[in-house]
Structures are given as C-alpha cells and as structure tokens.
Design an enzyme around this catalytic site. Structure first.
Site, PDB file in Angstrom:
ATOM      1  N   ASP A 113      43.843  36.230  39.684  1.00 15.33           N
ATOM      2  CA  ASP A 113      42.606  36.163  38.905  1.00 15.33           C
ATOM      3  C   ASP A 113      41.565  37.102  39.485  1.00 15.33           C
ATOM      4  O   ASP A 113      41.493  37.285  40.700  1.00 15.33           O
ATOM      5  CB  ASP A 113      42.055  34.731  38.900  1.00 15.33           C
ATOM      6  CG  ASP A 113      41.592  34.269  40.284  1.00 15.33           C
ATOM      7  OD1 ASP A 113      40.395  34.389  40.591  1.00 15.33           O
ATOM      8  OD2 ASP A 113      42.449  33.809  41.077  1.00 15.33           O
ATOM      9  N   SER A 114      40.785  37.723  38.612  1.00 16.92           N
ATOM     10  CA  SER A 114      39.690  38.614  39.005  1.00 16.92           C
ATOM     11  C   SER A 114      40.214  39.708  39.933  1.00 16.92           C
ATOM     12  O   SER A 114      41.083  40.483  39.551  1.00 16.92           O
ATOM     13  CB  SER A 114      38.564  37.795  39.650  1.00 16.92           C
ATOM     14  OG  SER A 114      37.398  38.554  39.803  1.00 16.92           O
TER      15      SER A 114
END
Length: 400
Positions: A206-207
C-alpha cells in the site's frame, strides 16, 4: 560486515512538547467533532468519516515533529510481534543478508522478513509478500495488521511475509529497493530453505509499499545497478493499493488536477508528499523510483504486464485508488492509459454491480467512490470491513 544504521534524527519530545500536546487536545476534539458533523464525504459511512476526519484534524492541530516521533517510536517488527502474540498467529523472523553494491556503497542494515503462518488446506496455497506503506519514512502501523491478515485469508495463502525495511531519511533511496529485491530473491532461492516458486507468490503493498511492488517488477524487466539481479519469472499476482507512481511536479501543479481538487478531501496533502519525497530522495529519472514518469516507462510496463518484447512478469494485477485521493490522476494514468487492454472498474457504495467486473481482465484499475488514500487501513482501524476498496481487494484476491 557491521551495520552502519544511523540513529533516528527525531529526538524524544521535551516537556514543552507534551505541554503543548495537552493544551491543544481540547482544540483537537472540537475541530474533530465539527469536521465529522459537517463532513461532505457523502459516499462514506460514519466510521470511515470518523477515521478520515481524525487524521486530517490530527495533522492540522498538533506539531508535525511530535506526531512524527509518536508514529516512529514503535518499530515495524514490534507492531507485528505484538499483533501476532495477541491474535495467536504463529510468527518467526528471517534476517536477510546485508546488502551492498559497487555503485551504492552505503552498507544497509539487514532487512527482516516476518513470516506469519496461516491455516490453509490447499496444497498449492500461495505466499503473500507484503510491503507496507508510510511514505518510506514511517514504520508499519497497527491498523495495517488486520488488513494484511485479511488479505492473506482472502487469497487462501499458507503464509504472509512482511518485509521490515529500513526507513528514510536515515536510509534513503535506493535502500528500500535493494532490500525488497533481496526479499524476493530469498523467497525464491532454494539455498535459503524456502524455494517458493514465483507462480505461488503474490506481491502486495500500500502507498509507498505499492510503489515498491512496482520497483521490484520494473527492476526485473530493466535491472537497477543498485540491486542484485532477479531471474525473469512470472508471479501469480500483484496488488498495488494507492501507489505513489509519479515524482514529476507537473502532475502536482496541474490546474484542476487531483492534487488540487482532492487536497481538502484526502488526509494526505501535497505538503506531506513533498516532505516524504525530500526524505526518501527518489531519483525522478529512474523508473525504479518514478514508475510512470521516467523516460521509457511505457516500454517497461508493456513488457512487465503484457510480455511485449519478452516474458510477462505477473499474471494478474490489481491497482486501487480512491476518487478523493491526491494520487487519483497519477494512478489513473499508471493503471489505465499507460497499459493497453486494461480494465477500469468504478466501484460505489450504493450497489454491488461492480464486483462482478473485477474478473474481466488481467489488469484491473478500481476507482473507489469517495474514498481516501489507502482507505482499507483507515477502515481496519475501526473494524469496518464493508468499505469499497476493502471489498475490491478481498474479492479480487478471492478470485485468484
């Protein structure tokens, strides 16, 4: 070789810092209450609004250095160990070899693989290798854990492996790339005792962790001089949740672009993105840092995802982004325009018609109505499992 890991620059808070924290708390509660009551995030449910307004209010009320210290005071490893102990998940660690290359002479402390064993009855159950987000600066947070474990169960994985990588600014780019490549190499190596076939590995993040998934894949197609080479193989799947894919300032400055339109809707702001970038020091000329903004990016990704000019490196790909994110435009370009024959799914809270479309192609971009940056982790913080992005990820993994 001895580790040269540097001490973190953020000193412990002084008495005045704690005084200011206590003094500002009533203001924080007042702002949070008002923001929550008058929130215009109509597609979101109340728990989602609660988490989103909490983060936005927290970051606009308290001093940034104090918040940074609070976030960084607990390491990724400690968070994982505490969660596994509390939830009776079998956990062990593997220390990766210390990495160094001729072109990058900084000796990195070894990355650590945290292996979480799940109960799976399938003989060919996959392994989920997860790179956490945090702008390359912050460690994995507690709300990451229920989301990551849910991903493992949705994919019917036999184990989840989370990489504890070194953080910037103490260890800037390409430190994380080097350690991520080392983690993939270790998983596939017979000499390591693991010898996991690539067809049984799901890469996810994520991210900034989503960025690192892209960094590994682009490195396999166009090897970086910083990291050791990987064999050209095909992974079972890749999941990139709200990835940071472009370093170019033009996308931030574009009139009517998502950085400007969504800055007051997302909890992540352009200023924070700039601060993370300054700490990480990613090179915008290199595709391993600037996934869709570097020269030749289209050629690399056509090869990675379509096998154009060589073998395809990943069987299926999921990219998710919230329509309230500052990264929306860049993710749309990376997940849609940059890749021909990809499918875009518009996901809404109001109906479930979009769920059936997740199996329509090998490369899926899901735009989640009204949701913010890495919304599933925010949802997990309050135990909410019905968010659009959360359901998109879990449903897609379950289809593999």
């Amino acid at each position: 070789m001895a580790s040269k890991q540097k001490p973190r620059p953020s000193a412990s808070p002084k008495i005045l810092d704690w005084v200011s924290l206590i003094a500002l708390f009533p203001l924080f509660v007042t702002r949070w209450s008002i923001s929550f009551l008058f929130s215009n995030h109509k597609p979101l449910r109340w728990r989602q609004k609660c988490a989103l307004t909490f983060l936005r209010t927290q970051r606009t009320t308290f001093p940034a250095p104090l918040l940074r210290w609070l976030i960084r005071r607990v390491s990724t490893g400690t968070t994982i160990r505490d969660y596994c102990s509390k939830h009776n998940i079998t956990h062990r660690t593997i220390t990766l070899p210390v990495s160094a290359t001729d072109i990058y002479d900084e000796i990195l402390p070894p990355g650590v693989l945290h292996v979480l064993t799940l109960q799976s009855d399938e003989a060919a159950a996959p392994t989920l290798l997860y790179f956490h987000g945090g702008g390359f600066v912050n460690p994995l947070r507690t709300p990451h854990m229920p989301f990551i474990v849910s991903c493992g169960h949705a994919a019917r994985a036999k184990q989840i492996i989370i990489l504890e990588y070194s953080l910037a600014p103490e260890h800037p780019y390409p430190s994380q790339l080097i350690q991520c490549v080392a983690s993939v190499s270790h998983l596939m190596s017979e000499s390591s005792g693991l010898g996991i076939p690539s067809k049984d590995i799901i890469l996810a993040g994520d991210s900034a962790g989503g960025t690192l998934v892209g960094s590994v894949l682009s490195h396999m197609q166009k090897p970086s001089p910083y990291a050791s080479k990987l064999p050209v193989v095909e992974f079972r799947a890749a999941v990139m949740i709200s990835p940071f894919v472009r370093l170019h300032k033009e996308s931030m400055d574009a009139p009517g672009g998502s950085y400007r339109v969504n800055e007051k809707r997302d909890y992540l702001t352009r200023r924070q993105v700039d601060e993370f970038g300054e700490a990480w020091k990613g090179d915008d000329k290199e595709i391993w840092a600037n996934l869709c903004g570097a020269d030749g990016a289209e050629t690399v990704w056509q090869a990675v995802f379509r096998g154009k000019g060589g073998p395809k490196l990943v069987k299926k790909v999921l990219i998710t982004v919230g329509t309230a994110e500052v990264f929306l435009d860049d993710c749309r370009f990376f997940g849609g325009e940059l890749h021909t024959n990809s499918a875009t799914v518009i996901a809404k809270q109001s109906n479930n018609d979009w769920l059936d479309k997740l199996g329509d192609g090998e490369r899926i971009l899901v735009e989640c109505e009204g949701e913010a940056h890495v919304q599933p982790v925010l949802d997990a913080a309050l135990g909410y499992k019905e968010g659009v992005m959360t359901r998109a990820v879990m449903t897609w993994l379950n289809m593999l």
